[in-house]
Design an enzyme around this catalytic site. Structure first.
Site, PDB file in Angstrom:
ATOM      1  N   TYR A 171       0.834  -1.194   0.000  1.00  0.00           N
ATOM      2  CA  TYR A 171       0.000   0.000   0.000  1.00  0.00           C
ATOM      3  C   TYR A 171       0.876   1.255   0.000  1.00  0.00           C
ATOM      4  O   TYR A 171       0.662   2.163  -0.803  1.00  0.00           O
ATOM      5  CB  TYR A 171      -0.950  -0.002   1.207  1.00  0.00           C
ATOM      6  CG  TYR A 171      -1.833   1.214   1.275  1.00  0.00           C
ATOM      7  CD1 TYR A 171      -2.937   1.334   0.441  1.00  0.00           C
ATOM      8  CD2 TYR A 171      -1.553   2.262   2.154  1.00  0.00           C
ATOM      9  CE1 TYR A 171      -3.744   2.460   0.481  1.00  0.00           C
ATOM     10  CE2 TYR A 171      -2.352   3.386   2.208  1.00  0.00           C
ATOM     11  CZ  TYR A 171      -3.451   3.481   1.365  1.00  0.00           C
ATOM     12  OH  TYR A 171      -4.230   4.602   1.398  1.00  0.00           O
ATOM     13  N   GLU A 223     -10.984   4.566   5.265  1.00  0.00           N
ATOM     14  CA  GLU A 223     -10.558   5.524   6.298  1.00  0.00           C
ATOM     15  C   GLU A 223     -11.603   5.638   7.407  1.00  0.00           C
ATOM     16  O   GLU A 223     -11.258   5.690   8.585  1.00  0.00           O
ATOM     17  CB  GLU A 223     -10.271   6.901   5.685  1.00  0.00           C
ATOM     18  CG  GLU A 223      -9.076   6.940   4.768  1.00  0.00           C
ATOM     19  CD  GLU A 223      -7.740   6.664   5.440  1.00  0.00           C
ATOM     20  OE1 GLU A 223      -7.656   6.669   6.689  1.00  0.00           O
ATOM     21  OE2 GLU A 223      -6.768   6.434   4.704  1.00  0.00           O
ATOM     22  N   TRP A 237      -4.462   0.541  10.789  1.00  0.00           N
ATOM     23  CA  TRP A 237      -4.532   0.534   9.324  1.00  0.00           C
ATOM     24  C   TRP A 237      -4.183  -0.848   8.785  1.00  0.00           C
ATOM     25  O   TRP A 237      -4.763  -1.299   7.797  1.00  0.00           O
ATOM     26  CB  TRP A 237      -3.603   1.607   8.749  1.00  0.00           C
ATOM     27  CG  TRP A 237      -3.742   1.719   7.273  1.00  0.00           C
ATOM     28  CD1 TRP A 237      -2.790   1.432   6.339  1.00  0.00           C
ATOM     29  CD2 TRP A 237      -4.903   2.110   6.532  1.00  0.00           C
ATOM     30  NE1 TRP A 237      -3.287   1.630   5.073  1.00  0.00           N
ATOM     31  CE2 TRP A 237      -4.587   2.051   5.167  1.00  0.00           C
ATOM     32  CE3 TRP A 237      -6.192   2.510   6.904  1.00  0.00           C
ATOM     33  CZ2 TRP A 237      -5.504   2.368   4.165  1.00  0.00           C
ATOM     34  CZ3 TRP A 237      -7.097   2.828   5.904  1.00  0.00           C
ATOM     35  CH2 TRP A 237      -6.749   2.750   4.562  1.00  0.00           C
TER      36      TRP A 237
END
Length: 182
Positions: free
Chosen positions: A19, A41, A49
């Site tokens: 990512y 998000e 995350w």
């Protein structure tokens, strides 16, 4: 520790590394992809995350490949289905916010042509101005969610430190924040 430092020594197959190196801070013009990032998000709030990245494919499948038009039409039956999906974050407030936000993106698309063009229209906004704008239109979009969404999609500078090797690649991709200062 910033994300660049966190990922620098990770294995190339690590989801955070992929990512960071391939998507974080790079521009996209796809409304569905932009909305997908917003979904992730929103769901990351209060969680790591790394967990969200592990569940990303589940989110994509559960939320119809992040197709804004489909998500905007979700009703109680779909909410119940999502609440029973162990592959995603089962938080009713977050799920309802995603549906509401999809409906708002549809309104934005009708007025501006696309979510992407609406975001472009507000280039030059400070982080505080962006946050106020998002709070005006969307639900579950606090200061940190807005900041990470905008950095991840190249609207705000800061996804990568200038010493990070990926920083130069993001510059070559013509991030939106360059237009903001240029």
């Amino acid at each position: 520790m910033n994300y660049c430092e966190f990922t620098k020594d990770l294995n190339e197959n690590n989801l955070d590394k992929k990512y960071h190196d391939q998507r974080y801070g790079f521009p996209t013009t796809s409304d569905d992809e932009l909305f997908g990032r917003l979904i992730l998000e929103i769901n990351q709030a209060g969680l790591s995350w790394s967990l969200i990245l592990k569940k990303e494919e589940n989110f994509k499948s559960a939320f119809d490949d992040f197709q804004v038009n489909k998500i905007a039409q979700y009703g109680e039956e779909k909410i119940e289905e999502l609440m029973n999906n162990a592959g995603i974050v089962r938080n009713k407030r977050k799920i309802e916010a995603v549906i509401y936000n999809a409906q708002k993106v549809i309104e934005i698309q009708k007025k501006y042509g696309s979510f992407n063009l609406w975001l472009d229209e507000h280039l030059g906004y400070s982080h505080k101005e962006w946050t106020r704008l998002f709070k005006k239109y969307f639900k579950f979009t606090g200061e940190k969610i807005v900041e990470e969404f905008l950095m991840s999609t190249s609207y705000l500078k800061g996804a990568h430190s200038e010493s990070c090797p990926v920083f130069k690649r993001t510059l070559k991709s013509k991030p939106k924040w360059i237009k903001d200062i240029g």
